[in-house]
Design an enzyme around this catalytic site. Structure first.
Site, PDB file in Angstrom:
ATOM      1  N   HIS A  37       1.217   4.171   7.342  1.00  0.00           N
ATOM      2  CA  HIS A  37       1.231   4.797   6.078  1.00  0.00           C
ATOM      3  C   HIS A  37       1.938   5.958   6.001  1.00  0.00           C
ATOM      4  CE1 HIS A  37      -2.137   1.754   5.670  1.00  0.00           C
ATOM      5  NE2 HIS A  37      -1.305   1.534   4.571  1.00  0.00           N
ATOM      6  N   SER A  45       0.791  -1.110   0.001  1.00  0.00           N
ATOM      7  CA  SER A  45       0.131  -0.059  -0.080  1.00  0.00           C
ATOM      8  C   SER A  45       0.948   1.355  -0.036  1.00  0.00           C
ATOM      9  CB  SER A  45      -0.959  -0.004   1.360  1.00  0.00           C
ATOM     10  OG  SER A  45      -0.311   0.004   2.475  1.00  0.00           O
ATOM     11  N   ASP A  54      -1.360   7.332  10.370  1.00  0.00           N
ATOM     12  CA  ASP A  54      -1.994   6.483  10.943  1.00  0.00           C
ATOM     13  C   ASP A  54      -1.399   5.196  11.685  1.00  0.00           C
ATOM     14  OD1 ASP A  54      -0.996   4.978   8.918  1.00  0.00           O
ATOM     15  OD2 ASP A  54      -2.962   4.735   7.649  1.00  0.00           O
TER      16      ASP A  54
END
Length: 270
Positions: free
Chosen positions: A214, A15, A211
């Site tokens: 990330h 991600s 977070d």
């Protein structure tokens, strides 16, 4: 036009790679790389949120099958950026999809590097960064756990494993974990102590991992600088300044004879 077939720089990861187009606040990772290599290489995002090195090892051959030409000389650079999901240790069934023990992770990286080298690609292994473990627990509200979902000590183990694979094959490595640590001025022990299970006297890592997992634009900028540094050091021939641009500089065009001047000789030879 064969002369306008651009060689490629593939960003392969989870991600953190997938989301590297969408950051705001003045900096985005993939666009910065594409800007650096404009008119020289196409920068392709192959990031897959939630994926680990087991998945990556299966996917990479298919990516290369889709992107390589018959001569296997058109993919110049490949980042391999996994480890964040591999390192999770949440006590639930979902963790079986993500978690990969460090020795298997190392084996997977080794296989992917060998595949890249066999296809004339210069790989850059990117090690996992640090986490704000307290924020990670909040991030995974649907996956409660009594222990830290991951620790910075565990992430360093994965980073060191990635570094060993890079050293074995003499390929480029980006030490994201230590790049972040040095930026923050922390010791290893301070980051080890930030488990998310108690108070951490040093403060927060929010400016790097909002977070907990990330990257912020700042973190992406640090990664960008270290990536370009690694390319310049290990693969100087792929330094952006040393690659020719596609097509001639516009002031060099002859308005009476575009056909002969619009391509550089190198473009015509491709």
């Amino acid at each position: 036009m064969p002369g306008l077939r651009y060689d490629k720089f593939i960003l392969f990861g989870d991600s953190i790679t997938q989301f590297s187009n969408s950051q705001q606040d003045g900096f985005a990772f993939q666009p910065a790389i594409q800007d650096l290599y404009q008119r020289k290489l196409d920068v392709i995002n192959r990031g897959y949120s939630g994926y680990n090195s087991n998945h990556a090892r299966e996917i990479l051959p298919e990516i290369l099958k889709a992107e390589l030409n018959s001569a296997k000389d058109n993919v110049k650079l490949l980042t391999i950026f996994f480890g964040t999901n591999d390192a999770f240790q949440i006590e639930d069934e979902t963790n079986k999809v993500q978690s990969v023990e460090v020795e298997k992770y190392k084996e997977n990286l080794n296989a992917m590097v060998e595949l890249a080298l066999a296809n004339n690609i210069k790989p850059v292994i990117v090690g996992p960064g640090i986490h704000d473990c307290k924020r990670v627990r909040l991030f995974f509200t649907d996956r409660p756990t009594e222990k830290a979902p991951v620790t910075n000590k565990r992430l360093l183990d994965y980073s060191n494993a990635a570094k060993e694979v890079a050293a074995k094959h003499k390929v480029a490595f980006v030490d994201t974990w230590n790049a972040f640590r040095e930026y923050g001025g922390w010791t290893e022990q301070q980051l080890f102590d930030a488990t998310g299970l108690g108070e951490w006297e040093v403060g927060t890592l929010e400016h790097l991992v909002p977070d907990g997992v990330h990257f912020s634009p700042l973190a992406y900028k640090i990664l960008y600088e270290k990536l370009i540094e690694a390319i310049d050091k290990n693969y100087p021939e792929l330094n952006a300044d040393k690659l020719p641009e596609k097509l001639s500089y516009w002031r060099d065009l002859d308005p009476s004879n575009y056909k002969n001047l619009i391509f550089n000789k190198g473009d015509l030879d491709n």
